[in-house]
Design an enzyme around this catalytic site. Sequence first.
Site, PDB file in Angstrom:
ATOM      1  N   SER A 204       0.839  -1.196   0.000  1.00  0.00           N
ATOM      2  CA  SER A 204       0.000   0.000   0.000  1.00  0.00           C
ATOM      3  C   SER A 204       0.869   1.239   0.000  1.00  0.00           C
ATOM      4  O   SER A 204       2.002   1.228   0.492  1.00  0.00           O
ATOM      5  CB  SER A 204      -0.915   0.001   1.235  1.00  0.00           C
ATOM      6  N   ALA A 205       0.316   2.336  -0.547  1.00  0.00           N
ATOM      7  CA  ALA A 205       1.056   3.603  -0.619  1.00  0.00           C
ATOM      8  C   ALA A 205       0.942   4.417   0.659  1.00  0.00           C
ATOM      9  O   ALA A 205       1.791   5.268   0.934  1.00  0.00           O
ATOM     10  CB  ALA A 205       0.553   4.435  -1.798  1.00  0.00           C
ATOM     11  N   HIS A 206      -0.092   4.167   1.447  1.00  0.00           N
ATOM     12  CA  HIS A 206      -0.399   5.086   2.550  1.00  0.00           C
ATOM     13  C   HIS A 206       0.600   5.016   3.711  1.00  0.00           C
ATOM     14  O   HIS A 206       0.598   5.899   4.570  1.00  0.00           O
ATOM     15  CB  HIS A 206      -1.813   4.835   3.070  1.00  0.00           C
ATOM     16  N   CYS A 327     -10.757   0.749  24.954  1.00  0.00           N
ATOM     17  CA  CYS A 327     -11.626   1.917  24.888  1.00  0.00           C
ATOM     18  C   CYS A 327     -11.473   2.675  23.576  1.00  0.00           C
ATOM     19  O   CYS A 327     -12.322   3.482  23.216  1.00  0.00           O
ATOM     20  CB  CYS A 327     -11.341   2.864  26.061  1.00  0.00           C
TER      21      CYS A 327
END
Length: 388
Positions: A204-206, A327
């Site tokens: 992935s590029a992110h 949480c």
Amino acid sequence: MFDKYIYLDNASMTRVDDRAFEEMKKYYLDTYAIATSDFGYSMGVEAREALEKSREAIANALGASPREFIFTSGSAESNNMALKGVAQALGDKKGKHIIVSKIEDFPVLNSAKTLENQGFKVSYIDVDANGFVDLEALKNAITDETILVSIQHANQEIGTIQNIEAIGKICKDNKVIFHTDATHTFKRVPLDVNKVHVDLISVSAHTIHGPNGIGGLYIRKGTRIKRWLDGGFQEFNLRGGPENVPGAVGFAKAVELVTDEENERLQEIRDHLIDRILKEVPETVLNGDRKKRTPQNVNITFQYVEGESITLHLDMRGFAVSTGSSCFSRTLEASHVIMAASGDSERAHGSIRFTFGRFNTMDDADAVADAIRNVVENLRKISPLYKK
């Protein structure tokens, strides 16, 4: 108020590099046509040429042929396609057994659960205290009906790098397809398909300062896989929908911009923060292996305090980090990764992940080390667990 907001959650998302963004602008504003074939109109042909040039650059970074790489919308789609595509191709021919580790990211784990609901059998392999897959358990889990093993290159939370050379050999010896999710290692940790037996790789590029919404899947030539997203005939008829040309161009530029020097610098920052926290903040535990971890990852448990409290206090001081605390989870469950590695819910609840990127500095590490020392000290003063 703080003068500078320091972002230390680069495993979740990175800021797009200006140089990648500049490369993309042309394909948003000028050459914005759909990537047509060589027999289409000129703007579409130009878009197609940019797409194929980008494909070649990214495939080359893996040691692969451009024909072995398809673009997707990101690592989630790539992982879905790897598991479900192989299942559809081989489920009725060879068998319906799949193996994954217990600490895979959610696209793999949830794809496996979906396949279970469709009649497939899934084995979930244990990991040790540092998050390493039990290789003997993996060998023993493989049967004549096993069609796929999916084990990540490195973990998204604790950064542990798996021995995919050994895993690949096990799969090759048993004639089982091997998929690895390399979302957090691509261009950060060496990975060459000519040196390691891997049939499918999600990238992935992110995570490398490229655009969000673009990724890819390496598919070794000859690997049996079916398309699972219907549409047109794009991506060698393995994926429907118009190609994301600006995203592909930005992805290729992001790949080009990652250097060994940058990874070495990130590792120095990583080690500096680990050393400072373990030395200066008592009763802390490093999650994951000290050496065999991605260069950008630090994950530490601060005993007797909750991770979400640390996260909120750091945010008020100008730092963005993430936590494995329940949480902050939509499922209200603590980190499945740390639980699988340690079996300790308190350790999972008190964990904080710091992940560095191109725009972080050693000063950022020092600043967050100073802040975390103060925050944890103050939170422990009001913690009933710490008082006991």
